[in-house]
Design a protein around this motif. Sequence first.
Motif, PDB file in Angstrom:
ATOM      1  N   LYS A 187       0.839  -1.209   0.000  1.00 27.14           N
ATOM      2  CA  LYS A 187       0.000   0.000   0.000  1.00 27.14           C
ATOM      3  C   LYS A 187       0.871   1.254   0.000  1.00 27.14           C
ATOM      4  CE  LYS A 187      -3.788   0.064   2.504  1.00 27.14           C
ATOM      5  NZ  LYS A 187      -4.873  -0.079   1.522  1.00 27.14           N
ATOM      6  N   SER A 188       1.983   1.205   0.729  1.00 30.82           N
ATOM      7  CA  SER A 188       2.902   2.349   0.758  1.00 30.82           C
ATOM      8  C   SER A 188       3.557   2.556  -0.606  1.00 30.82           C
ATOM      9  CB  SER A 188       3.968   2.127   1.824  1.00 30.82           C
ATOM     10  OG  SER A 188       4.913   3.178   1.811  1.00 30.82           O
ATOM     11  N   ALA A 189       3.955   1.432  -1.241  1.00 28.46           N
ATOM     12  CA  ALA A 189       4.581   1.522  -2.572  1.00 28.46           C
ATOM     13  C   ALA A 189       3.598   2.063  -3.597  1.00 28.46           C
ATOM     14  CB  ALA A 189       5.092   0.149  -2.999  1.00 28.46           C
ATOM     15  N   VAL A 190       2.353   1.591  -3.530  1.00 27.62           N
ATOM     16  CA  VAL A 190       1.330   2.050  -4.475  1.00 27.62           C
ATOM     17  C   VAL A 190       1.028   3.525  -4.253  1.00 27.62           C
ATOM     18  CG1 VAL A 190      -1.081   1.806  -5.161  1.00 27.62           C
ATOM     19  CG2 VAL A 190       0.311  -0.226  -4.794  1.00 27.62           C
ATOM     20  N   ALA A 191       1.003   3.944  -3.012  1.00 27.28           N
ATOM     21  CA  ALA A 191       0.755   5.356  -2.712  1.00 27.28           C
ATOM     22  C   ALA A 191       1.855   6.238  -3.297  1.00 27.28           C
ATOM     23  CB  ALA A 191       0.649   5.549  -1.205  1.00 27.28           C
ATOM     24  N   ASN A 192       3.097   5.766  -3.221  1.00 30.13           N
ATOM     25  CA  ASN A 192       4.217   6.527  -3.797  1.00 30.13           C
ATOM     26  C   ASN A 192       4.112   6.589  -5.318  1.00 30.13           C
ATOM     27  OD1 ASN A 192       5.527   7.190  -1.384  1.00 30.13           O
ATOM     28  ND2 ASN A 192       6.580   5.224  -1.303  1.00 30.13           N
ATOM     29  N   LEU A 193       3.726   5.468  -5.909  1.00 28.36           N
ATOM     30  CA  LEU A 193       3.539   5.448  -7.364  1.00 28.36           C
ATOM     31  C   LEU A 193       2.414   6.380  -7.778  1.00 28.36           C
ATOM     32  CD1 LEU A 193       3.941   1.619  -8.067  1.00 28.36           C
ATOM     33  CD2 LEU A 193       5.531   3.426  -8.722  1.00 28.36           C
ATOM     34  N   LEU A 194       1.346   6.408  -7.000  1.00 29.71           N
ATOM     35  CA  LEU A 194       0.235   7.326  -7.278  1.00 29.71           C
ATOM     36  C   LEU A 194       0.702   8.783  -7.216  1.00 29.71           C
ATOM     37  CD1 LEU A 194      -2.816   5.782  -5.385  1.00 29.71           C
ATOM     38  CD2 LEU A 194      -2.771   6.509  -7.790  1.00 29.71           C
ATOM     39  N   GLU A 195       1.544   9.059  -6.243  1.00 26.32           N
ATOM     40  CA  GLU A 195       2.060  10.424  -6.106  1.00 26.32           C
ATOM     41  C   GLU A 195       2.856  10.836  -7.338  1.00 26.32           C
ATOM     42  OE1 GLU A 195       5.025  12.981  -3.147  1.00 26.32           O
ATOM     43  OE2 GLU A 195       4.436  10.929  -2.631  1.00 26.32           O
ATOM     44  N   VAL A 196       3.672   9.907  -7.854  1.00 24.75           N
ATOM     45  CA  VAL A 196       4.466  10.199  -9.054  1.00 24.75           C
ATOM     46  C   VAL A 196       3.560  10.478 -10.248  1.00 24.75           C
ATOM     47  CG1 VAL A 196       6.087   9.231 -10.711  1.00 24.75           C
ATOM     48  CG2 VAL A 196       6.471   8.904  -8.278  1.00 24.75           C
ATOM     49  N   GLN A 197       2.538   9.644 -10.429  1.00 20.60           N
ATOM     50  CA  GLN A 197       1.654   9.809 -11.588  1.00 20.60           C
ATOM     51  C   GLN A 197       0.840  11.098 -11.494  1.00 20.60           C
ATOM     52  OE1 GLN A 197       2.016   7.964 -14.182  1.00 20.60           O
ATOM     53  NE2 GLN A 197       3.451   6.628 -13.108  1.00 20.60           N
ATOM     54  N   ILE A 198       0.381  11.447 -10.304  1.00 21.10           N
ATOM     55  CA  ILE A 198      -0.357  12.697 -10.126  1.00 21.10           C
ATOM     56  C   ILE A 198       0.546  13.894 -10.403  1.00 21.10           C
ATOM     57  CG2 ILE A 198      -1.498  14.160  -8.399  1.00 21.10           C
ATOM     58  CD1 ILE A 198      -2.477  11.552  -7.071  1.00 21.10           C
ATOM     59  N   LYS A 199       1.785  13.782  -9.957  1.00 23.63           N
ATOM     60  CA  LYS A 199       2.748  14.862 -10.215  1.00 23.63           C
ATOM     61  C   LYS A 199       3.017  14.995 -11.709  1.00 23.63           C
ATOM     62  CE  LYS A 199       7.239  16.604  -8.650  1.00 23.63           C
ATOM     63  NZ  LYS A 199       8.452  16.303  -7.841  1.00 23.63           N
ATOM     64  N   ASN A 200       3.093  13.854 -12.412  1.00 21.46           N
ATOM     65  CA  ASN A 200       3.307  13.887 -13.857  1.00 21.46           C
ATOM     66  C   ASN A 200       2.156  14.599 -14.574  1.00 21.46           C
ATOM     67  OD1 ASN A 200       5.745  12.558 -13.736  1.00 21.46           O
ATOM     68  ND2 ASN A 200       4.878  10.528 -14.121  1.00 21.46           N
ATOM     69  N   ILE A 201       0.930  14.346 -14.134  1.00 19.81           N
ATOM     70  CA  ILE A 201      -0.226  15.011 -14.738  1.00 19.81           C
ATOM     71  C   ILE A 201      -0.172  16.513 -14.485  1.00 19.81           C
ATOM     72  CG2 ILE A 201      -2.732  15.284 -14.594  1.00 19.81           C
ATOM     73  CD1 ILE A 201      -2.992  12.321 -14.262  1.00 19.81           C
ATOM     74  N   MET A 202       0.172  16.897 -13.272  1.00 21.02           N
ATOM     75  CA  MET A 202       0.255  18.317 -12.930  1.00 21.02           C
ATOM     76  C   MET A 202       1.300  19.024 -13.783  1.00 21.02           C
ATOM     77  SD  MET A 202       0.026  18.080  -8.764  1.00 21.02           S
ATOM     78  CE  MET A 202       0.446  19.830  -8.585  1.00 21.02           C
ATOM     79  N   LEU A 203       2.454  18.394 -13.936  1.00 18.55           N
ATOM     80  CA  LEU A 203       3.514  18.996 -14.746  1.00 18.55           C
ATOM     81  C   LEU A 203       3.116  19.088 -16.213  1.00 18.55           C
ATOM     82  CD1 LEU A 203       6.670  17.321 -13.163  1.00 18.55           C
ATOM     83  CD2 LEU A 203       6.059  19.740 -13.073  1.00 18.55           C
ATOM     84  N   ALA A 204       2.472  18.039 -16.731  1.00 17.01           N
ATOM     85  CA  ALA A 204       2.052  18.039 -18.132  1.00 17.01           C
ATOM     86  C   ALA A 204       1.018  19.113 -18.400  1.00 17.01           C
ATOM     87  CB  ALA A 204       1.493  16.667 -18.510  1.00 17.01           C
ATOM     88  N   ASN A 205       0.148  19.373 -17.419  1.00 19.81           N
ATOM     89  CA  ASN A 205      -0.895  20.380 -17.597  1.00 19.81           C
ATOM     90  C   ASN A 205      -0.340  21.796 -17.669  1.00 19.81           C
ATOM     91  OD1 ASN A 205      -3.305  18.865 -17.808  1.00 19.81           O
ATOM     92  ND2 ASN A 205      -3.315  18.485 -15.594  1.00 19.81           N
ATOM     93  N   VAL A 206       0.778  22.037 -17.023  1.00 16.40           N
ATOM     94  CA  VAL A 206       1.330  23.397 -16.984  1.00 16.40           C
ATOM     95  C   VAL A 206       2.505  23.580 -17.942  1.00 16.40           C
ATOM     96  CG1 VAL A 206       0.601  23.718 -14.604  1.00 16.40           C
ATOM     97  CG2 VAL A 206       2.901  22.861 -15.074  1.00 16.40           C
ATOM     98  N   ARG A 207       3.001  22.483 -18.526  1.00 20.35           N
ATOM     99  CA  ARG A 207       4.187  22.570 -19.384  1.00 20.35           C
ATOM    100  C   ARG A 207       3.789  22.384 -20.839  1.00 20.35           C
ATOM    101  NH1 ARG A 207       8.754  18.514 -17.794  1.00 20.35           N
ATOM    102  NH2 ARG A 207       7.618  17.098 -19.157  1.00 20.35           N
ATOM    103  N   THR A 208       3.699  23.479 -21.593  1.00 17.77           N
ATOM    104  CA  THR A 208       3.313  23.397 -23.002  1.00 17.77           C
ATOM    105  C   THR A 208       4.431  22.798 -23.850  1.00 17.77           C
ATOM    106  OG1 THR A 208       4.038  25.686 -23.309  1.00 17.77           O
ATOM    107  CG2 THR A 208       1.697  25.323 -22.855  1.00 17.77           C
TER     108      THR A 208
END
Length: 294
Positions: A221-242
């Motif tokens: 569960k801890s590993a999956v939570a960390n992976l989720l954090e990475v993917q959410i961060k990737n979406i945030m960066l993609a949304n602001v980086r043209t």
Amino acid sequence: MTQPTEQTTIIGEEVHLMAIWRLLMDGKWTIIFWVLVGFGALFFTATQMTPIYQSQVLLEPVIEEGQQNSGLLSQVGGIAAMAGINLGGGNATTDAAIAQLKSYNFTERFIEDKGLLPILFAEEWDAKQKRFIPDEDGNIPTLWDGVELFNEDIRAIKVDKKTGLVTLTIEWSDPTLAAAWANELVARINAHLRQTAIEEARKKIAYLNAELARNQIVEVKSAVANLLEVQIKNIMLANVRTEFAFQVLDAAVVPPQKAYVRPRKAIMAALGILIGGFIGIFWVALRDFVHKHG
């Protein structure tokens, strides 16, 4: 005996060279005539050719956030893999981004969206009737023809192995279109890869959320939570980086009317002089041969 033989050979060569020189001098006006004809023919041809302009974009590949987090992914990914969780491959590399830029599908969509076929095949296009004129076999230009022309004659992509910088070059008869196409291709590939990354991250998030609810093991569960954090961060960066895959260091500009790269009139004129000179010398030699053996 050797010295007289060598002297005789040298004298013979000098006599032969003198004979050639006299032949060329006797036919100098013929040679000059053909030189002028060659020069004039190729220079005139160059002036009648459609000028081709070149516009370039200098790009720097963007460092993937996923690559920066590779240490975290390798750590938690090992634990997740033990629980049967597989996220597949990571983010696209620079080579993959360039391959996408060169791909048939990407180029086809660009040509189709911009309605470029009538521009690429202007000679076959009837502007009044707004349709292509079929050739003798009844064929008209297709998207396949447009992509082939674009890939082979219009667009070029070069990667500097030392710096890693990427140069996208467009060559076309209209300098304004050349610059516009170069800049838009970069904007499109960035938008395409950005959207693809967002969609992949969302799929991974949905998958990870399902695994988070299914697994009860604390480490997993801890590993999956960390992976989720990475993917959410990737979406945030993609949304602001043209500039998602490539950062534009030097955008394409419209070259001046006189700054065409082809035809190269000076080179064609020099080639005409060489060809004309060769024909003139050959004509003089042939005329002398016929005169002596006729």
